[in-house]
Design an enzyme around this catalytic site. Structure first.
Site, PDB file in Angstrom:
ATOM      1  N   ASN A  13       0.877  -1.174   0.000  1.00  0.00           N
ATOM      2  CA  ASN A  13       0.000   0.000   0.000  1.00  0.00           C
ATOM      3  C   ASN A  13       0.912   1.221   0.000  1.00  0.00           C
ATOM      4  O   ASN A  13       1.494   1.563   1.030  1.00  0.00           O
ATOM      5  CB  ASN A  13      -0.881  -0.017   1.254  1.00  0.00           C
ATOM      6  CG  ASN A  13      -1.658   1.279   1.422  1.00  0.00           C
ATOM      7  OD1 ASN A  13      -1.779   2.061   0.467  1.00  0.00           O
ATOM      8  ND2 ASN A  13      -2.181   1.518   2.618  1.00  0.00           N
ATOM      9  N   TRP A  14       1.035   1.846  -1.165  1.00  0.00           N
ATOM     10  CA  TRP A  14       1.961   2.977  -1.279  1.00  0.00           C
ATOM     11  C   TRP A  14       1.447   4.212  -0.537  1.00  0.00           C
ATOM     12  O   TRP A  14       2.163   5.166  -0.373  1.00  0.00           O
ATOM     13  CB  TRP A  14       2.159   3.337  -2.756  1.00  0.00           C
ATOM     14  CG  TRP A  14       2.971   2.343  -3.547  1.00  0.00           C
ATOM     15  CD1 TRP A  14       3.463   1.127  -3.129  1.00  0.00           C
ATOM     16  CD2 TRP A  14       3.408   2.490  -4.906  1.00  0.00           C
ATOM     17  NE1 TRP A  14       4.160   0.519  -4.134  1.00  0.00           N
ATOM     18  CE2 TRP A  14       4.146   1.328  -5.245  1.00  0.00           C
ATOM     19  CE3 TRP A  14       3.239   3.483  -5.879  1.00  0.00           C
ATOM     20  CZ2 TRP A  14       4.715   1.147  -6.510  1.00  0.00           C
ATOM     21  CZ3 TRP A  14       3.800   3.297  -7.140  1.00  0.00           C
ATOM     22  CH2 TRP A  14       4.527   2.140  -7.447  1.00  0.00           C
ATOM     23  N   LYS A  15       0.185   4.210  -0.143  1.00  0.00           N
ATOM     24  CA  LYS A  15      -0.456   5.399   0.454  1.00  0.00           C
ATOM     25  C   LYS A  15      -0.250   6.587  -0.501  1.00  0.00           C
ATOM     26  O   LYS A  15      -0.153   6.387  -1.701  1.00  0.00           O
ATOM     27  CB  LYS A  15       0.094   5.683   1.845  1.00  0.00           C
ATOM     28  CG  LYS A  15       0.142   4.444   2.742  1.00  0.00           C
ATOM     29  CD  LYS A  15       0.284   4.810   4.182  1.00  0.00           C
ATOM     30  CE  LYS A  15       0.565   3.567   4.999  1.00  0.00           C
ATOM     31  NZ  LYS A  15       0.033   3.646   6.328  1.00  0.00           N
ATOM     32  N   HIS A 100      -9.557   1.162   4.733  1.00  0.00           N
ATOM     33  CA  HIS A 100      -8.293   1.357   5.458  1.00  0.00           C
ATOM     34  C   HIS A 100      -8.550   2.286   6.641  1.00  0.00           C
ATOM     35  O   HIS A 100      -9.344   3.216   6.549  1.00  0.00           O
ATOM     36  CB  HIS A 100      -7.244   1.966   4.510  1.00  0.00           C
ATOM     37  CG  HIS A 100      -5.865   1.945   5.090  1.00  0.00           C
ATOM     38  ND1 HIS A 100      -5.451   2.857   6.036  1.00  0.00           N
ATOM     39  CD2 HIS A 100      -4.815   1.112   4.885  1.00  0.00           C
ATOM     40  CE1 HIS A 100      -4.196   2.578   6.378  1.00  0.00           C
ATOM     41  NE2 HIS A 100      -3.791   1.523   5.693  1.00  0.00           N
ATOM     42  N   GLU A 102      -6.954   4.653   7.816  1.00  0.00           N
ATOM     43  CA  GLU A 102      -6.717   6.085   7.561  1.00  0.00           C
ATOM     44  C   GLU A 102      -7.950   6.713   6.914  1.00  0.00           C
ATOM     45  O   GLU A 102      -8.252   7.883   7.135  1.00  0.00           O
ATOM     46  CB  GLU A 102      -5.454   6.260   6.698  1.00  0.00           C
ATOM     47  CG  GLU A 102      -4.200   6.024   7.536  1.00  0.00           C
ATOM     48  CD  GLU A 102      -2.992   5.521   6.774  1.00  0.00           C
ATOM     49  OE1 GLU A 102      -2.939   5.625   5.538  1.00  0.00           O
ATOM     50  OE2 GLU A 102      -2.066   4.995   7.447  1.00  0.00           O
ATOM     51  N   GLU A 172      -5.720  -5.118  10.272  1.00  0.00           N
ATOM     52  CA  GLU A 172      -4.726  -4.075  10.474  1.00  0.00           C
ATOM     53  C   GLU A 172      -5.034  -3.338  11.781  1.00  0.00           C
ATOM     54  O   GLU A 172      -5.834  -2.388  11.782  1.00  0.00           O
ATOM     55  CB  GLU A 172      -4.764  -3.080   9.314  1.00  0.00           C
ATOM     56  CG  GLU A 172      -4.385  -3.673   7.973  1.00  0.00           C
ATOM     57  CD  GLU A 172      -3.689  -2.648   7.085  1.00  0.00           C
ATOM     58  OE1 GLU A 172      -2.625  -2.952   6.577  1.00  0.00           O
ATOM     59  OE2 GLU A 172      -4.226  -1.534   6.927  1.00  0.00           O
ATOM     60  N   GLY A 178       2.035   2.058  10.731  1.00  0.00           N
ATOM     61  CA  GLY A 178       2.994   3.153  10.623  1.00  0.00           C
ATOM     62  C   GLY A 178       3.675   3.520  11.930  1.00  0.00           C
ATOM     63  O   GLY A 178       4.333   4.554  12.015  1.00  0.00           O
ATOM     64  N   SER A 214       3.077  -2.377  10.383  1.00  0.00           N
ATOM     65  CA  SER A 214       4.512  -2.411  10.711  1.00  0.00           C
ATOM     66  C   SER A 214       5.169  -3.763  10.412  1.00  0.00           C
ATOM     67  O   SER A 214       6.016  -4.222  11.181  1.00  0.00           O
ATOM     68  CB  SER A 214       4.736  -1.997  12.169  1.00  0.00           C
ATOM     69  OG  SER A 214       4.346  -0.642  12.345  1.00  0.00           O
ATOM     70  N   GLY A 235       2.596  -1.284   4.259  1.00  0.00           N
ATOM     71  CA  GLY A 235       2.585   0.153   3.974  1.00  0.00           C
ATOM     72  C   GLY A 235       3.981   0.671   3.709  1.00  0.00           C
ATOM     73  O   GLY A 235       4.547   0.460   2.635  1.00  0.00           O
TER      74      GLY A 235
HETATM   75  C1  PEP Z   1      -0.918   0.133   5.834  1.00  0.00           C
HETATM   76  O1  PEP Z   1      -0.943   1.332   5.617  1.00  0.00           O
HETATM   77  O2  PEP Z   1      -1.784  -0.604   5.351  1.00  0.00           O
HETATM   78  C2  PEP Z   1       0.160  -0.406   6.668  1.00  0.00           C
HETATM   79  C3  PEP Z   1       0.085  -1.649   7.055  1.00  0.00           C
HETATM   80  O3  PEP Z   1       1.164   0.453   6.992  1.00  0.00           O
HETATM   81  P1  PEP Z   1       2.578   0.101   7.671  1.00  0.00           P
HETATM   82  O4  PEP Z   1       3.072  -1.179   7.056  1.00  0.00           O
HETATM   83  O5  PEP Z   1       3.460   1.261   7.336  1.00  0.00           O
HETATM   84  O6  PEP Z   1       2.336  -0.042   9.134  1.00  0.00           O
END
Ligand code: PEP
Length: 252
Positions: A13-15, A100, A102, A172, A178, A214, A235
């Site tokens: 997931n590049w966000k 998600h 976010e 998640e 993050g 993470s 992410g």
């Molecule tokens: C995500 O945004 O879906 C995610 C899992 O982020 P990260 O791996 O940076 O925690």
């Protein structure tokens, strides 16, 4: 005879990150090295909309799937700023993250809206990756299972059985996204087992369950070795070709 291992799925997931030049380097690296991962891991990247033409050009004909990070809950019409599932399907998109945390937090998306988005994706032949997860306060209050169960129920109540069978679900935990603080493999497995039970009861088939939050090269192997973890949603680490591939190798 040894039991055949199910292929793991690792999706980036590049966000809201990337540029045409940066993506070019990352995608070239992924395409060149993905072949070394054997056929037991499937890779995907979910990118910002403006880069769809680029990923279509660079990933078509490769084993790497690509997708988006959201779709509209509507099919078309007066929804300024929305992008429909049918539109992204024209770029060869096969995956769409929906729900998600976010988006649930920053755009106050309800589970009902997330369910409508999953439905629009499926109608356009796109597989939704439905994200569920609890906040730290909810975990501390012992509400994890109740929260994720309710988030998934909203989706299962909206979709018919055939559509449920085509879902991917990502657990998640909000506190792990993050933050550098992943759930332990045991914490993740415990929640995945709850999701597995709920999905098996409702859909009757084994829906892929991804863990996200993470995931890094040094914790991927242990997380992905859990019986109900079928891969990961990655992410930050998906922006580094080295880390993303090392995480994917950890799923073998
Ligand atoms: C995500 O945004 O879906 C995610 C899992 O982020 P990260 O791996 O940076 O925690």
């Amino acid at each position: 005879m040894a039991k055949k291992q199910r292929a793991k799925l690792v999706v980036g997931n590049w966000k809201m990150n990337g540029s045409i030049a940066e993506n070019d380097t990352l995608l070239n690296g992924l395409v060149q090295r993905a072949a070394t991962l054997e056929s037991r891991v499937l890779l995907g990247v979910c990118v910002p909309y403006p880069y769809l033409a680029q990923v279509q050009m660079q990933l078509t004909g490769t084993p790497i799937a690509y997708g988006v990070q959201d779709v509209s809950a509507y099919t078309h019409g007066a929804y300024t700023g929305d992008v429909s599932a049918r539109m992204v399907a024209e770029f060869g998109v096969t995956l769409a993250i929906v729900g998600h945390s976010e988006r649930r937090t920053l755009h106050t998306e309800s589970s009902k809206l997330v369910a409508a988005k999953a439905q629009r994706a499926l109608e356009a032949n796109i597989i939704p990756i439905v994200c569920v997860g609890e906040t730290l306060d909810e975990r501390r209050a012992g509400q994890t299972n109740t929260v994720i169960h309710a988030q998934l129920t909203a989706v299962l109540d909206t979709l018919d059985k055939d559509h449920v069978a085509r879902l991917i679900v990502a657990y998640e935990p909000v506190w792990a996204i993050g933050t550098g603080q992943s759930a332990t493999a045991q914490q993740a497995q415990q929640v995945h087992a709850v999701l597995r039970k709920q999905l098996t009861t409702r859909g009757g088939i084994r829906v892929p369950l991804l863990y996200g939050g993470s995931v890094k090269p040094d914790n991927a192997e242990e997380l992905f070795s859990q019986v109900d973890i079928d891969g990961g949603l990655i992410g930050g680490a998906s922006l580094s070709e080295i880390d993303f591939l090392a995480i994917s190798a950890g799923s073998l």
